[in-house]
Design a protein around this motif. Structure first.
Motif, PDB file in Angstrom:
ATOM      1  N   THR A 167      -2.326  -2.902 -10.275  1.00 55.46           N
ATOM      2  CA  THR A 167      -2.268  -1.728  -9.400  1.00 55.46           C
ATOM      3  C   THR A 167      -3.671  -1.168  -9.197  1.00 55.46           C
ATOM      4  N   ILE A 168      -4.011  -0.893  -7.972  1.00 57.75           N
ATOM      5  CA  ILE A 168      -5.276  -0.220  -7.679  1.00 57.75           C
ATOM      6  C   ILE A 168      -4.998   1.253  -7.439  1.00 57.75           C
ATOM      7  N   ILE A 169      -5.792   2.099  -8.099  1.00 59.60           N
ATOM      8  CA  ILE A 169      -5.687   3.547  -7.905  1.00 59.60           C
ATOM      9  C   ILE A 169      -6.879   3.974  -7.054  1.00 59.60           C
ATOM     10  N   LEU A 170      -6.624   4.560  -5.910  1.00 56.39           N
ATOM     11  CA  LEU A 170      -7.714   4.967  -5.023  1.00 56.39           C
ATOM     12  C   LEU A 170      -8.123   6.415  -5.286  1.00 56.39           C
ATOM     13  N   GLN A 171      -9.409   6.660  -5.352  1.00 49.37           N
ATOM     14  CA  GLN A 171     -10.026   7.980  -5.536  1.00 49.37           C
ATOM     15  C   GLN A 171      -9.577   8.679  -6.808  1.00 49.37           C
ATOM     16  N   ASP A 172      -9.359  10.009  -6.700  1.00 54.17           N
ATOM     17  CA  ASP A 172      -9.211  10.806  -7.918  1.00 54.17           C
ATOM     18  C   ASP A 172      -7.783  10.851  -8.438  1.00 54.17           C
ATOM     19  N   GLN A 173      -6.938   9.938  -8.003  1.00 54.03           N
ATOM     20  CA  GLN A 173      -5.591   9.826  -8.553  1.00 54.03           C
ATOM     21  C   GLN A 173      -5.634   9.712 -10.079  1.00 54.03           C
ATOM     22  N   VAL A 174      -4.711  10.407 -10.750  1.00 53.77           N
ATOM     23  CA  VAL A 174      -4.626  10.227 -12.202  1.00 53.77           C
ATOM     24  C   VAL A 174      -3.492   9.243 -12.494  1.00 53.77           C
ATOM     25  N   SER A 175      -3.789   8.275 -13.267  1.00 51.79           N
ATOM     26  CA  SER A 175      -2.775   7.251 -13.503  1.00 51.79           C
ATOM     27  C   SER A 175      -1.863   7.644 -14.648  1.00 51.79           C
ATOM     28  N   ASN A 176      -0.739   7.053 -14.686  1.00 50.89           N
ATOM     29  CA  ASN A 176       0.289   7.347 -15.677  1.00 50.89           C
ATOM     30  C   ASN A 176       0.602   6.030 -16.379  1.00 50.89           C
ATOM     31  N   VAL A 177      -0.162   5.755 -17.401  1.00 53.72           N
ATOM     32  CA  VAL A 177      -0.084   4.424 -18.005  1.00 53.72           C
ATOM     33  C   VAL A 177       0.584   4.473 -19.375  1.00 53.72           C
ATOM     34  N   ASP A 178       1.472   3.569 -19.620  1.00 57.00           N
ATOM     35  CA  ASP A 178       1.986   3.386 -20.995  1.00 57.00           C
ATOM     36  C   ASP A 178       1.020   2.498 -21.773  1.00 57.00           C
ATOM     37  N   HIS A 179       0.651   2.948 -22.951  1.00 59.03           N
ATOM     38  CA  HIS A 179      -0.268   2.118 -23.745  1.00 59.03           C
ATOM     39  C   HIS A 179       0.463   1.423 -24.885  1.00 59.03           C
ATOM     40  N   CYS A 227       0.839  -1.195   0.000  1.00 58.80           N
ATOM     41  CA  CYS A 227       0.000   0.000   0.000  1.00 58.80           C
ATOM     42  C   CYS A 227       0.874   1.243   0.000  1.00 58.80           C
ATOM     43  N   ASP A 228       0.529   2.196  -0.837  1.00 58.97           N
ATOM     44  CA  ASP A 228       1.188   3.498  -0.829  1.00 58.97           C
ATOM     45  C   ASP A 228       0.060   4.533  -0.820  1.00 58.97           C
ATOM     46  N   ILE A 229      -0.486   4.761   0.376  1.00 55.92           N
ATOM     47  CA  ILE A 229      -1.702   5.551   0.518  1.00 55.92           C
ATOM     48  C   ILE A 229      -1.432   6.784   1.374  1.00 55.92           C
ATOM     49  N   ASP A 230      -1.898   7.935   0.888  1.00 55.28           N
ATOM     50  CA  ASP A 230      -1.785   9.189   1.646  1.00 55.28           C
ATOM     51  C   ASP A 230      -2.679   9.073   2.887  1.00 55.28           C
ATOM     52  N   PRO A 231      -2.095   9.141   4.081  1.00 53.38           N
ATOM     53  CA  PRO A 231      -2.891   8.862   5.284  1.00 53.38           C
ATOM     54  C   PRO A 231      -3.980   9.897   5.526  1.00 53.38           C
ATOM     55  N   ILE A 232      -3.817  11.106   4.988  1.00 48.53           N
ATOM     56  CA  ILE A 232      -4.829  12.152   5.216  1.00 48.53           C
ATOM     57  C   ILE A 232      -5.903  12.122   4.130  1.00 48.53           C
ATOM     58  N   ARG A 233      -5.475  12.172   2.877  1.00 49.22           N
ATOM     59  CA  ARG A 233      -6.459  12.229   1.782  1.00 49.22           C
ATOM     60  C   ARG A 233      -7.036  10.841   1.470  1.00 49.22           C
ATOM     61  N   GLY A 234      -6.326   9.776   1.856  1.00 47.51           N
ATOM     62  CA  GLY A 234      -6.821   8.420   1.572  1.00 47.51           C
ATOM     63  C   GLY A 234      -6.612   8.000   0.135  1.00 47.51           C
ATOM     64  N   THR A 235      -5.932   8.844  -0.625  1.00 43.93           N
ATOM     65  CA  THR A 235      -5.671   8.498  -2.025  1.00 43.93           C
ATOM     66  C   THR A 235      -4.349   7.752  -2.128  1.00 43.93           C
ATOM     67  N   GLY A 236      -4.093   7.138  -3.284  1.00 44.66           N
ATOM     68  CA  GLY A 236      -2.832   6.452  -3.471  1.00 44.66           C
ATOM     69  C   GLY A 236      -2.946   5.205  -4.330  1.00 44.66           C
ATOM     70  N   LYS A 237      -1.969   4.343  -4.155  1.00 48.73           N
ATOM     71  CA  LYS A 237      -1.894   3.117  -4.958  1.00 48.73           C
ATOM     72  C   LYS A 237      -1.801   1.897  -4.054  1.00 48.73           C
ATOM     73  N   VAL A 238      -2.316   0.782  -4.544  1.00 49.01           N
ATOM     74  CA  VAL A 238      -2.084  -0.510  -3.895  1.00 49.01           C
ATOM     75  C   VAL A 238      -1.619  -1.469  -4.988  1.00 49.01           C
ATOM     76  N   GLN A 239      -0.496  -2.119  -4.741  1.00 46.54           N
ATOM     77  CA  GLN A 239       0.039  -3.024  -5.765  1.00 46.54           C
ATOM     78  C   GLN A 239      -0.026  -4.468  -5.302  1.00 46.54           C
ATOM     79  N   GLY A 240      -0.507  -5.314  -6.175  1.00 44.39           N
ATOM     80  CA  GLY A 240      -0.628  -6.722  -5.812  1.00 44.39           C
ATOM     81  C   GLY A 240      -0.461  -7.603  -7.041  1.00 44.39           C
ATOM     82  N   VAL A 241      -0.829  -8.860  -6.891  1.00 45.28           N
ATOM     83  CA  VAL A 241      -0.695  -9.816  -7.993  1.00 45.28           C
ATOM     84  C   VAL A 241      -1.983 -10.636  -8.124  1.00 45.28           C
ATOM     85  N   ILE A 242      -2.085 -11.310  -9.237  1.00 44.60           N
ATOM     86  CA  ILE A 242      -3.205 -12.224  -9.450  1.00 44.60           C
ATOM     87  C   ILE A 242      -2.868 -13.555  -8.775  1.00 44.60           C
TER      88      ILE A 242
END
Lengths: 275, 275, 275
Positions: free
Chosen positions: B263-275, B170-185
């Protein structure tokens, strides 16, 4: 008397509701009966595979269990429908060789041809699904305590259709106990283990190895005796010599099939293998 | 006491009679026992898949249920055979990590190594089929009311083999609650749903999306939230975040596999994805 | 009252523990209930296949049997969850057409929408697995003797979603009884038998043949009427006209699929076939 257990074996697969319908037909006669599936994935019309699975399972059920086996390419034609009593239980099946594995290990006490339509689901059975209309109901009646001679006409067990297993050949020095045993693969299981027609007792207390597909493999006690991916032979849980791979698939590795020949070398014999 | 329920899980498949024979061995001990199949189609020797299915099913059975799980690449070698008691039931299995999913969610009350051969089917079990000769009989005795300490020698539950799940980060901003969670299948089910190792509670009450295979998918409540064929993420019935396709197969569409990163993006985070 | 039997039908497959978990949810409500699988290998989300299997099996179970059927692409969305009472038993399912095969053969006595969450496993069901959280528990309560009007709110059976079977067309001379009947293949079973939507009674007492894929096949009574590998037609065990191959696979041989057109020629009509 208490209820007898029922088992079902067929080539009906599990994608249609054929198996469920057989169980419904049993429950219509006696909803208290307990039914266990042996397997329904016998390859379509493969009587030899059904013969093997039935023979392998027969000894592991309580005395009196009623085994209903339906692999029935001759359904609706002249083949007989039969029920046979053994010391350990009953078999209900078409008379096409399906029971001959069990018969090779255990004598029949009595046999009947299923001619009494009052014990069928209907006196006008479907011409293609005797599992539902004849075998399941007869099994349900037997498991509920109806006696064998009520559900059909007595026949001589010696007239039951036989599907003999290929024989294995022993060439063993009677004094030294060394030599060769030649047989074939009679079954390939889900793990790719190659089960031969040679009983495990021919290697008991001896050093031995197996030659198949031009490869010599050591006779072991269990898969873990060699590192993962190793080819080996052992006495399998069915009681036959089998070839396996520790954590792998011997069938895929050796490209052998039903009927492929294998040779067992007993003791310190040196093999003469073409590679 | 009344009888306990038994469940069976294995990699035996349904083409051979191995599963039927285990049920026969149970019925030989007590024909009144009721047996439910969890699944027998665990990929051969895949302890991780068995671990997941057992963990997923454990909570949905009555208290006292006896779960027999046999995925056993080390059969016949030195691995221990064990039975473990939990508040909700019993597990009987080889000690190879199979139980560690359940252990991660529920503490063991007691554990034994299955050393008492008088509770086995035979004192000389096959070296390749302990399911029939040891695990099924032990399960049948436990389900019939025999106590755990009778069927084996007490061992420290802390010594049971663990097969830990990969951790999510978890890489989550403790105040805003936004951030990323990384995991696997960690599992792909029959529908092609990709089940991650991230528990559903990390997205509770939040707006969220998932990035996998370079594609961003919205976090939804159910498949029907988007039109058929749409990729989406949701909290699955197992309680984990999963990726699915409404009326389709996410596994086929994304070409992801066990262990693939998401990767899970929480709330209004804008993702930076290579397509 | 004594317990009712339960059957389960789904597209959950047998590789995951979904089916086992539904049985656990049933056992948590009443461990004495008996459960029979119809099939769990309905192709994912294929309501038409589920409709056929359920219709085919319904008549072969004891009166009062509770059939739980879960092929549910709309799970978690607005589709209703329902239970329906028939003279012969109960159906518990999503209201998506799954029951309409049974409805075409047997009138509904009463129907309810499953709105009473006190009979669910939890008042907050998963959004993706109503089989476990709603349908299995409702089925378990009905099978334990809870009455239909307790588990939901009464609805008009006329409002149940219908998935009608394609109609077959008859072009028969009313005096001579000769002519054509045109229909389609509605199901292909595990043996490759092609089951049409034409009921067997249209050929009763007549000489007939079938034309499909440009090939004319004789109408027979059973597979064994012709030598192995022969194409033929007969009235199958489901009661529909079907095309099969003695000891073979008609689906593979004719390369026909669901919905393919077939024509029945009644009596001494001469067909006009393009080859």
């Amino acid at each position: 008397m208490s209820l007898r257990l029922i088992t079902l074996l067929s080539d009906f697969g599990l994608s249609d509701s054929y198996v469920g319908v057989m169980k419904g037909a049993i429950a219509q006669i006696n909803p208290a009966l307990k039914v266990i599936d042996l397997t329904h994935n016998i390859p379509p019309q493969n009587i030899a595979a059904a013969r093997f699975q039935l023979m392998s399972a027969f000894a592991y059920f309580p005395k009196g269990t009623v085994h209903i086996a339906v692999v029935d390419p001759g359904v609706g034609s002249v083949r007989r429908a039969i029920a046979v009593e053994f010391a350990n239980g009953f078999l209900v099946a078409p008379d096409n060789g399906l029971l001959s594995g069990v018969l090779s290990q255990s004598p029949a006490i009595a046999a009947v041809e299923l001619t009494k339509s009052n014990y069928w689901r209907t006196a006008e059975p479907s011409s293609t699904f005797h599992g539902r209309d004849i075998f399941a109901p007869i099994g349900a009646h037997l498991a509920s305590g109806v006696s064998l001679n009520k559900v059909g006409q007595s026949i001589d067990p010696g007239t039951l259709v036989q599907l003999p297993l290929p024989e294995y050949r022993c060439d063993i020095d009677p004094i030294r106990g060394t030599g060769k045993v030649q047989g074939v693969i009679q079954m390939i299981d889900r793990f790719g283990n190659l089960i031969t027609n040679i009983p495990g007792n021919v290697v008991r207390g001896k050093q031995w190895s197996v030659i198949a597909a031009g490869i010599q493999m050591p006779g072991c006690n269990t898969y873990g005796d060699l590192p993962p991916a190793s080819l080996l032979a052992l006495v399998g849980s069915h009681g036959w010599i089998e070839i396996g791979v520790n954590c792998g698939d011997a069938s895929a590795k050796l490209e052998l099939d039903y009927g492929s020949e294998i040779t067992i070398i007993l003791q310190d014999q040196v093999s003469n293998v073409d590679h």
